[in-house]
Design an enzyme around this catalytic site. Structure first.
Site, PDB file in Angstrom:
ATOM      1  N   THR A  39       0.928  -1.150  -0.028  1.00  0.00           N
ATOM      2  CA  THR A  39      -0.155   0.018   0.086  1.00  0.00           C
ATOM      3  C   THR A  39       0.686   1.198   0.092  1.00  0.00           C
ATOM      4  O   THR A  39       0.434   2.319  -0.156  1.00  0.00           O
ATOM      5  CB  THR A  39      -0.854   0.045   1.240  1.00  0.00           C
ATOM      6  OG1 THR A  39       0.043  -0.114   2.465  1.00  0.00           O
ATOM      7  CG2 THR A  39      -1.879  -1.270   1.295  1.00  0.00           C
ATOM      8  N   THR A  78       6.291   3.144  -2.681  1.00  0.00           N
ATOM      9  CA  THR A  78       7.139   2.532  -3.453  1.00  0.00           C
ATOM     10  C   THR A  78       6.624   1.176  -3.692  1.00  0.00           C
ATOM     11  O   THR A  78       6.758   0.543  -4.759  1.00  0.00           O
ATOM     12  CB  THR A  78       8.420   2.266  -2.557  1.00  0.00           C
ATOM     13  OG1 THR A  78       8.335   1.797  -1.449  1.00  0.00           O
ATOM     14  CG2 THR A  78       9.038   3.806  -2.623  1.00  0.00           C
ATOM     15  N   CYS A 123      17.368   6.839  -1.829  1.00  0.00           N
ATOM     16  CA  CYS A 123      17.095   7.802  -2.721  1.00  0.00           C
ATOM     17  C   CYS A 123      18.001   8.920  -2.899  1.00  0.00           C
ATOM     18  O   CYS A 123      18.699   9.143  -3.886  1.00  0.00           O
ATOM     19  CB  CYS A 123      15.739   8.241  -2.739  1.00  0.00           C
ATOM     20  SG  CYS A 123      15.286   8.740  -1.091  1.00  0.00           S
TER      21      CYS A 123
END
Lengths: 348, 348, 348, 348
Positions: free
Chosen positions: D14, D17, D149
């Site tokens: 959910t 990512t 990231c």
């Protein structure tokens, strides 16, 4: 299903919809890009205008140096294609035009909403591409007029009500449309500058928006149409306030929308389920050729509120043009249009 | 004009409208803030919640420690004020309530749109504060119910058409409202998180928005009302699609709007002039107590499109509450509400 | 404190900073606007360009029709004021210039960063207005050069470190600035159009930004300076990565920043407290003349991270110009600059 | 090149990512989704959480009901995978973890930046997936730790300078990162609510961001690292201010970046060409697995400014995980990752 490959040229490649055409054609299994034209940026790379296409090994050509191809996609401002249409046919068998030039049936209609038409003899030959409406007419079409963005969102939202005889044509319909800044094109200008354009709810076409002509031509009704610019980049969201002359139940509406769209590869019904996205939402379809439709029933006012959301540059322009060409050429309808969209995303 | 100074307490000071009340009261020549309450942030500085008020030398008090003041402004969620109203009157002479608790005339109306009412005996005493409508009733009022944001924008847009007898009450009226994220309050939640809330055109109240009750109570009509959330923070923009039963000219409309508002200190008529901002625009009034109204006439559909734009937290809430208090207490109407707004600004 | 009233003209009234000057002067107790000039929009109302000033009963004059006033505020592009400066003095006693024309001390400096200077004899006479630095020199000044936006945010962030001898001038300093779209001015253009400008992190001045000249002139150092355009309208946020040559404690930093700014009416220290806004934030000061500064200490890298946030159009331009004029003319420093800002707000 | 098909489960479906993993796997020629787990939304459709995946005929399973598959992709918060890792291996041959749990080499490193590690015996076995760095180690890997990231954007920007010996490890490097709101995850909360999060330049990790650990591990240097949240949804943009100890020319830089990346399928060099997008820009890569890098040389400060932009959810998370899995399993590196991105788009 044809697996042929067609050569294609994009006329007006520096504009936003020209860029989308190039992106879609570059990823399409049945097309090969021969040229992209631009007068102002001839010899510059496509990536100079469209940063997402920097990998594309292609430079803009002058529109004076057209090569012969199978299909010309024209993404020029209104009025250009009608001037160039004979030239286009000297260089291609099929022309897909994204402007309004060949969308209307008669020169009179065109003149009422735009200007005088310089190639009225082509109006008869053109097939309007909104495949959910005109799929049967598209195969073999040599001149395809891709539907207008706000007309497309509106027609998609209302069509099931006509298909199911919930509407017959004499009813009052108010269509309140919200659109993104890409509808203003790549040109710039004070009104579309970021400081002025951010955060607005601007009635940019409070009355007399030209797409009313397409809606009237295809649905046979005159709608009360108002378009607002809001803070998104891509998207045309139509809220249709409809007053049917007869009692309607929610079940009738489900049946109508499912009946019209359940076999449609690009249509999605979203009507009040759970989660954050309970109705059609432009950002849920950004970058895709998907049209979302949904509805609510307002018993106290005997009103249907029909919602419709598309990406104006895709289902409302370049995607619809490719979709139309796919059908016209006998290709897989969804070829090159499989992108599912992103989440989360900022419209987009 | 009174130049007296009144002590004031803000109940619910951490919310967005509570913050606006504190900002306005801090700059108001006739008010002096005694307390701001918050149960969850008692003893924290006001600046902890509202960064623009870091200079304010004030900490939140527990709502259990109320001091006596002249005026209590209550900015709590619906249902709280009705429970506390007797306590409020033990500590103040005048109560200005920003919730819906005392806006409707009868307990029946309240129950129809909200829940059961626990203090119905106060409904008679309360005066609705939308001073352009209720100015005459406000002087001396001891319980002021500040009008709801979307009701305010809608009523302001439509009122001149009733004042001028262009509408009489039986007409079809569609009101399509666009609102900013501050209407969702300071709480957060998945639907209002930045990734989900950015760039949307979300039909958050497609039908049955509670503010219909206020519109019906004050204009005597039932409107077809739909509210969309769009990407702005402050603002309620109402587009009213009106179908009058009689022929109307643009001159009639100018006359109607001028007639209703030309002496109003906070109303501005914006109807199709030049420049980028040709119609009412929320960002042009962000941070101010100004309401912009304007219109277009669509002859082909016998339709008036009336536009109205306010800052939902100002003219639609805290500003309106101060405006109402100013009138009730005999102060200068515009005291503390002079801010002209900014340009350019991002809604805001 | 003087309570005199001064007549004022704004040169270049259609631009964004021209609009802010008009807004501030209209609400200033000691100024009265005589004229606002614009060549392109002569005879149009001020509200045509600035929707927040629709109530102002003023039309733009041609710059050829200057009347005599006490103070001229010039908000024209770089290079214009130096050409007009003699004309300005024929019509005013005091000139406050918002461009870069009179900010640098010598023609050589100007030529290094801009172009040749056509009125170098005025460079000596001008006083740079960043009152936190130059307050002592401003009283009686006849030519005031209001500080540049990104120079102002940077200087305000670094100044306490020099004041407290934490820095002496030979240290490495990296300044990474983020700015809003209003810095691009009201003109438009493809790069600043909403579709291209939204959602960006664009290195628009990766090196060699002209404001380095001002920083060097006032702090006596050369900084490594990079400016990014991000998605906001107002704001200049400077993050200064500083490597002092000596050990520094957090207490030293608190002492330094408090020492420099505790008596400053427009400076606010925000360094890691609670709540959502724990460091300087442009949107917390949008529309105001406030500068927020703060810091963190990175022991592992012997680095100070100093943050500074202003509204580029206010503390970085029009607000600073008024502040400078207030000091120069002996007025209350904060006159006309009391607006506290809004919350929540979208930068703004 | 393998054309095998692998079954796959997404743990934590959910989240943002998790949704991207599902989107990518659904379009991947070599993967077939068996399960997507969610404890809170078990039995709800995937489309309930991710509107772009409404067509996907899949409901979330409870994480307690894992079926055996070839590959598990885990997109859970830090700390979950290390607790579940044995369970994962009971149900899959290969585990691709998107959290930080297995990125660092030793339990000591992990404890320094996070907490105690509950499965340190797996740290040795895991291979970090940033294929431009670790391509050689990935084939056959059974535990893949997809790179963080902001570490990814930073490493990609700096790596060529190390590859080309322009940097050796002792230099001062300041990395100023700007990130979008999707980095905050799908949970909501006051700080990430739209009214508070819009238009900000918030120093959310002024010092001590955990991704420093990854950067140090892979580049062998300690960088001065600061992360700002700005108004975009997707994107991590790293601006690296680098002070090499030796003279460097622009030609050296071109050579270095081309040398490192010219054969990389997902890397794009963008350094000061024409058009609007002259440097790496998050919105130019939104939705894609592409990393853009570029640079400027600041001769006056002997500084290299290196820019790097990725979509934090793609190249910085789900895309990188798929890329790593592609390499590990011997698939075409770009399989399932061909999307070129959109223009114009709002980050996105």
């Amino acid at each position: 299903m044809s697996s042929e490959t067609y050569t294609a040229t994009v006329i007006g490649g520096t504009g936003f919809t020209g860029g989308e055409l190039l992106r879609l054609l570059a990823g399409h299994p049945n097309f090969e890009i021969t040229q992209a034209t631009s007068r102002s940026k001839a010899n510059k790379t496509v990536g100079h205008s469209h940063p997402n296409l920097r990998e594309l090994d292609l430079r803009f050509s002058s529109p004076d140096d057209l090569e012969s191809v199978d299909v010309i996609f024209a993404a020029t401002p209104h009025g250009v294609s009608m001037e160039q249409i004979d030239t286009f046919y000297e260089h291609a068998d099929t022309v897909v035009d994204l402007s309004a030039d060949f969308r209307l049936n008669t020169a009179e209609q065109y003149e009422e909403w735009y200007d005088g038409h310089s190639a009225p003899e082509y109006l008869d030959k053109s097939v309007y591409a909104l495949p959910e409406l005109t799929r049967e007419e598209l195969p073999g079409a040599e001149l395809i007029a891709s539907g207008g963005c706000n007309a497309t969102s509106t027609i998609l939202g209302l069509k099931p009500l006509f298909d199911a005889d919930i509407l017959s044509g004499g009813e009052d319909i108010v269509v309140d449309v919200k659109v993104g800044s890409s509808e203003g094109g790549a040109g710039g200008g004070a009104a579309s500058s970021h400081p002025e354009r951010s955060g607005i709810v601007r009635p940019y076409a409070p009355i007399s928006h030209r797409h009313e002509a397409e809606i009237e031509q295809f649905l046979g009704i005159s709608v009360s149409f108002t378009v607002h610019a809001v803070d998104m980049i891509r998207g045309s969201s139509a809220t249709c306030h409809v007053f049917p002359g007869q009692p309607v139940s929610k079940g009738d509406l489900w049946k109508a929308y499912r009946g019209s769209y359940e076999d449609e590869p690009f249509m999605r019904l979203v009507a009040g389920g759970g989660g954050v996205y309970r109705y059609p939402e432009p950002k849920a379809v950004a970058g895709t050729n998907i049209g979302e439709v949904g509805f609510e029933l307002d018993p106290s006012n005997k009103r249907i509120v029909a919602f419709s959301a598309i990406d104006n540059m895709m289902k409302g322009s370049a995607g619809q043009a490719i979709h139309g060409a796919n059908v016209a050429l006998g290709l897989d309808e969804t070829a090159g249009l499989e992108f599912a969209g992103l989440h989360p995303v900022g419209a987009p």
